[in-house]
Design a protein around this motif. Structure first.
Motif, mmCIF file in Angstrom:
data_model
loop_
_atom_site.group_PDB
_atom_site.id
_atom_site.type_symbol
_atom_site.label_atom_id
_atom_site.label_comp_id
_atom_site.label_asym_id
_atom_site.label_seq_id
_atom_site.Cartn_x
_atom_site.Cartn_y
_atom_site.Cartn_z
ATOM 1 N N SER A 22 0.827 -1.213 0.000
ATOM 2 C CA SER A 22 0.000 0.000 0.000
ATOM 3 C C SER A 22 0.858 1.258 0.000
ATOM 4 O O SER A 22 1.918 1.304 0.641
ATOM 5 C CB SER A 22 -0.903 0.020 1.229
ATOM 6 O OG SER A 22 -1.838 -1.032 1.204
ATOM 7 N N THR A 23 0.382 2.289 -0.713
ATOM 8 C CA THR A 23 1.154 3.528 -0.820
ATOM 9 C C THR A 23 0.358 4.776 -0.452
ATOM 10 O O THR A 23 0.927 5.866 -0.388
ATOM 11 C CB THR A 23 1.689 3.702 -2.259
ATOM 12 O OG1 THR A 23 0.593 3.614 -3.178
ATOM 13 C CG2 THR A 23 2.723 2.628 -2.595
ATOM 14 N N SER A 24 -0.943 4.652 -0.217
ATOM 15 C CA SER A 24 -1.737 5.838 0.122
ATOM 16 C C SER A 24 -1.513 6.213 1.584
ATOM 17 O O SER A 24 -1.228 5.351 2.422
ATOM 18 C CB SER A 24 -3.226 5.573 -0.111
ATOM 19 O OG SER A 24 -3.733 4.651 0.845
ATOM 20 N N PRO B 163 6.292 6.460 5.244
ATOM 21 C CA PRO B 163 6.514 6.376 3.793
ATOM 22 C C PRO B 163 7.903 5.889 3.396
ATOM 23 O O PRO B 163 8.048 5.099 2.456
ATOM 24 C CB PRO B 163 6.269 7.818 3.323
ATOM 25 C CG PRO B 163 5.281 8.349 4.310
ATOM 26 C CD PRO B 163 5.658 7.732 5.626
ATOM 27 N N ALA C 9 1.032 -0.655 -6.618
ATOM 28 C CA ALA C 9 0.872 0.340 -5.555
ATOM 29 C C ALA C 9 -0.566 0.244 -5.060
ATOM 30 O O ALA C 9 -1.470 0.881 -5.623
ATOM 31 C CB ALA C 9 1.154 1.737 -6.095
ATOM 32 N N ASP D 34 -3.982 0.876 -3.498
ATOM 33 C CA ASP D 34 -4.668 2.154 -3.272
ATOM 34 C C ASP D 34 -3.943 3.285 -4.002
ATOM 35 O O ASP D 34 -3.876 4.422 -3.529
ATOM 36 C CB ASP D 34 -4.794 2.460 -1.781
ATOM 37 C CG ASP D 34 -5.981 3.382 -1.471
ATOM 38 O OD1 ASP D 34 -6.923 3.432 -2.301
ATOM 39 O OD2 ASP D 34 -5.975 4.031 -0.414
ATOM 40 N N GLY D 35 -3.419 2.929 -5.179
ATOM 41 C CA GLY D 35 -2.646 3.891 -5.971
ATOM 42 C C GLY D 35 -3.406 5.145 -6.338
ATOM 43 O O GLY D 35 -2.828 6.233 -6.415
ATOM 44 N N ARG E 19 -5.398 6.820 -4.645
ATOM 45 C CA ARG E 19 -5.491 7.771 -3.522
ATOM 46 C C ARG E 19 -4.113 8.065 -2.922
ATOM 47 O O ARG E 19 -3.999 8.540 -1.794
ATOM 48 C CB ARG E 19 -6.434 7.229 -2.442
ATOM 49 C CG ARG E 19 -7.880 7.109 -2.913
ATOM 50 C CD ARG E 19 -8.833 6.876 -1.749
ATOM 51 N NE ARG E 19 -8.592 5.609 -1.056
ATOM 52 C CZ ARG E 19 -9.266 5.213 0.024
ATOM 53 N NH1 ARG E 19 -10.192 6.003 0.554
ATOM 54 N NH2 ARG E 19 -8.992 4.040 0.577
ATOM 55 N N THR E 20 -3.075 7.776 -3.696
ATOM 56 C CA THR E 20 -1.699 8.013 -3.241
ATOM 57 C C THR E 20 -1.239 9.401 -3.663
ATOM 58 O O THR E 20 -1.568 9.866 -4.764
ATOM 59 C CB THR E 20 -0.757 6.943 -3.832
ATOM 60 O OG1 THR E 20 -1.159 5.660 -3.344
ATOM 61 C CG2 THR E 20 0.680 7.200 -3.445
ATOM 62 N N GLU E 21 -0.467 10.066 -2.802
ATOM 63 C CA GLU E 21 0.074 11.377 -3.154
ATOM 64 C C GLU E 21 1.004 11.241 -4.358
ATOM 65 O O GLU E 21 1.830 10.337 -4.421
ATOM 66 C CB GLU E 21 0.838 11.953 -1.949
ATOM 67 C CG GLU E 21 -0.071 12.286 -0.777
ATOM 68 C CD GLU E 21 0.707 12.765 0.443
ATOM 69 O OE1 GLU E 21 1.944 12.515 0.496
ATOM 70 O OE2 GLU E 21 0.093 13.372 1.340
ATOM 71 N N LEU F 71 4.014 8.543 -5.090
ATOM 72 C CA LEU F 71 3.750 7.510 -6.092
ATOM 73 C C LEU F 71 4.843 7.507 -7.157
ATOM 74 O O LEU F 71 5.328 6.444 -7.568
ATOM 75 C CB LEU F 71 2.377 7.726 -6.734
ATOM 76 C CG LEU F 71 1.919 6.655 -7.734
ATOM 77 C CD1 LEU F 71 1.822 5.284 -7.071
ATOM 78 C CD2 LEU F 71 0.568 7.039 -8.354
ATOM 79 N N CYS G 245 7.951 5.850 -5.773
ATOM 80 C CA CYS G 245 7.796 4.396 -5.662
ATOM 81 C C CYS G 245 7.878 3.717 -7.025
ATOM 82 O O CYS G 245 8.533 2.681 -7.179
ATOM 83 C CB CYS G 245 6.461 4.057 -4.993
ATOM 84 S SG CYS G 245 6.397 4.419 -3.225
#
Length: 514
Positions: free
Chosen positions: A102-104, A116, A141, A143-144, A146-148, A152, A155
């Motif tokens: 997850s990245t969000s 992060p 990623a 929840d990509g 909703r990731t900043e 993102l 990553c």
């Protein structure tokens, strides 16, 4: 690779199976995998190997069996997951490890409870480790959407540098809208310096009914892999439906000039098989594969169709493998005709399976005036897919009606090769039948759904019954078909119980993906 070619990544066997009640056994997964291969699916995500021994075995067997498609297994960003996945896909002619994290901000704070920078380090570590086992690594990623954006981009760049050759940007909770999602994909192409070294993939959920629209918008923005499922199967509101994406690309090539390798004539067969295996009935007005997708009742529509089919049909039924024959089989039909009909409907069965299906067909033809293609499909799917079940329906006799209180059922089942019989009563004939099953196969599962619909028209139509059972948070669906609704009900309940036996073996990890 052709820059206009879209890779179809089918996750029916992994994400689709995460639907409550959609558990599949090994034989069922192998059948679906073979149909997907015959369709021309590029990548088959066969399961989550670390989830259970059953999932590992399914991925491993599919890897041994399927030769034309890439076989992918899912793995969290841990060495144990990646090693188990690598072992499962080892026999594959082309194997892929699909790892994710997850990245969000929401997921990192509450789900992962990681900062992060630690997540970024995990991205590099997991992709690098997966590359020790295969050159084909996909990174997602979770929840990509909703990731900043800044994070993102970092990553994605790091994952590609570590060796990922496919980068997936999921809309995990179905939150995105098409223009926003397309802008996200374009942003990555504009800002990630090594983006040209990877294929960008999308995996959209349908919580707002936008999964297909978001996927197509992403393709127009540069994505060249779409992750999808047959019938849109998937957790919550499901995934982007493969048949809708493929037929949209084929039908609107003038506006969306991209191609796939899918043989669309196999779509209806695949849809029916997945529906039968999972017990998830396709809604009549479902696009492409619904019973009403090519039906016209309005007088104005019928008049237009008679003059020119294109007035109300933007694709032909034949283009998705739908036949329009009516009565073509009956009680006087022989084995050769029946075998030919099976082949026409897309079934390739062994001689023993054909003989078993033929016996049931003759029995059906004696009881039913008109035998339609849909009847044969229901009959064959019900027979063939249940061949290795531990519990098998043998016979049922019910006495009920206003003069017979309470209703009484006499049922015979075969359980692990042993024939068992019992007699029971209930509030109604269905209740009496189900009470018999509970007596012969004791269990604590709770009946969540009992649903009946007719396969074809007429009072002699086969009834197709769906039963949903729940036990300790595990949900399974079962289907059964017969001209006798009570027999169909017993078959459906028995099918659900067999699936429950499979489900009991599955202990899915806490973190499921995208």
């Amino acid at each position: 690779m052709d820059k206009n070619r879209v890779i179809i990544f089918d996750t029916t066997l992994r994400d689709g199976e995460q639907s409550p009640g959609a558990s599949m056994n090994l034989e069922e997964k192998l059948k679906i995998a073979k149909v997907l291969e015959d369709m021309g699916v590029d990548v088959i995500e066969a399961g989550f190997p670390i989830a259970s021994n059953g999932d590992f075995e399914a991925v491993n067997e599919i890897a041994k069996t399927v030769t034309n498609a890439t076989i992918a297994g899912l793995a969290r960003a841990t060495k144990a997951d990646i090693e188990r996945c690598a072992e499962a896909i080892k026999p594959a002619a082309r194997g892929r490890i699909h790892t994710f994290i997850s990245t969000s901000p929401l997921h990192m704070k509450y789900k992962l409870q990681m900062e992060p920078e630690k997540v970024l380090a995990k991205v590099v570590e997991s992709v690098s480790y997966a590359r020790n086992f295969t050159d084909d690594v996909e990174w997602s990623a979770e929840d990509g959407s909703r990731t900043e954006h800044d994070f993102l981009c970092r990553c994605v760049e790091a994952a590609i540098k570590a060796g990922a050759r496919t980068i997936n940007i999921p809309d995990t909770v179905g939150y995105a809208v098409p223009d926003e999602y397309a802008a996200l994909i374009r942003m990555l192409f504009n800002r990630v310096p090594n983006i040209d070294q990877a294929i960008i993939s999308v995996h959209c959920h349908n919580d707002l009914g936008l999964a297909v629209a978001n996927s197509l918008a992403a393709v127009q923005a540069g994505a060249r892999q779409v992750e999808c499922t047959i019938n849109g199967l998937g957790e919550r509101a499901g995934n982007a439906a493969m048949e809708e994406i493929v037929m949209a690309l084929r039908t609107r090539a003038d506006h969306i000039p991209y191609t796939t390798g899918i043989k669309t004539e196999h779509i209806t067969k695949a849809s029916r098989l997945v529906s039968t295996v999972t017990g998830f009935v396709v809604q009549p007005n479902k696009a492409i594969v619904g019973a009403n997708a090519f039906a016209h009742e309005s007088g104005i529509h019928q008049d237009g169709m008679l003059k020119n089919a294109q007035t109300y049909e933007i694709m032909t039924p034949e283009s998705v493998g739908l036949t329009r024959s009516t009565l073509v089989m009956g009680k006087h039909s022989g084995r050769a005709a029946f075998k030919s009909k099976l082949k026409e409907l897309g079934y390739e069965l062994g001689e023993n399976a054909i003989e078993d299906a033929f016996v049931r067909f003759k029995d059906l033809a004696d009881r039913k005036k008109d035998v339609f293609d849909e009847d044969i499909v229901a009959l064959v799917d019900d027979e063939v897919l249940r061949s290795n079940d531990r519990i098998r329906f043998v016979s049922l006799e019910v006495v009920c009606g206003s003069k017979h209180r309470p209703p009484r059922a006499t049922l015979e089942l075969e359980v692990d090769g042993e024939t068992k019989q019992c007699e029971s009563t209930g509030d109604g004939p269905v209740d009496a039948t189900f009470n018999c099953i509970k007596e012969l196969v004791p269990h604590n599962a709770r009946l969540q759904l009992y649903q009946v619909h007719a396969v074809t028209q007429g009072t002699d139509a086969q009834a197709e019954v769906t039963v949903r059972l729940e036990e300790d948070g595990k949900t399974v669906n079962g289907q059964g078909a017969d001209t006798d609704t009570l027999v169909a009900s017993a078959r459906a309940y028995v099918t659900a119980l067999n699936k429950l036996l499979v489900k009991r073996e599955k202990t899915a990890p806490q973190a499921l993906s995208a």
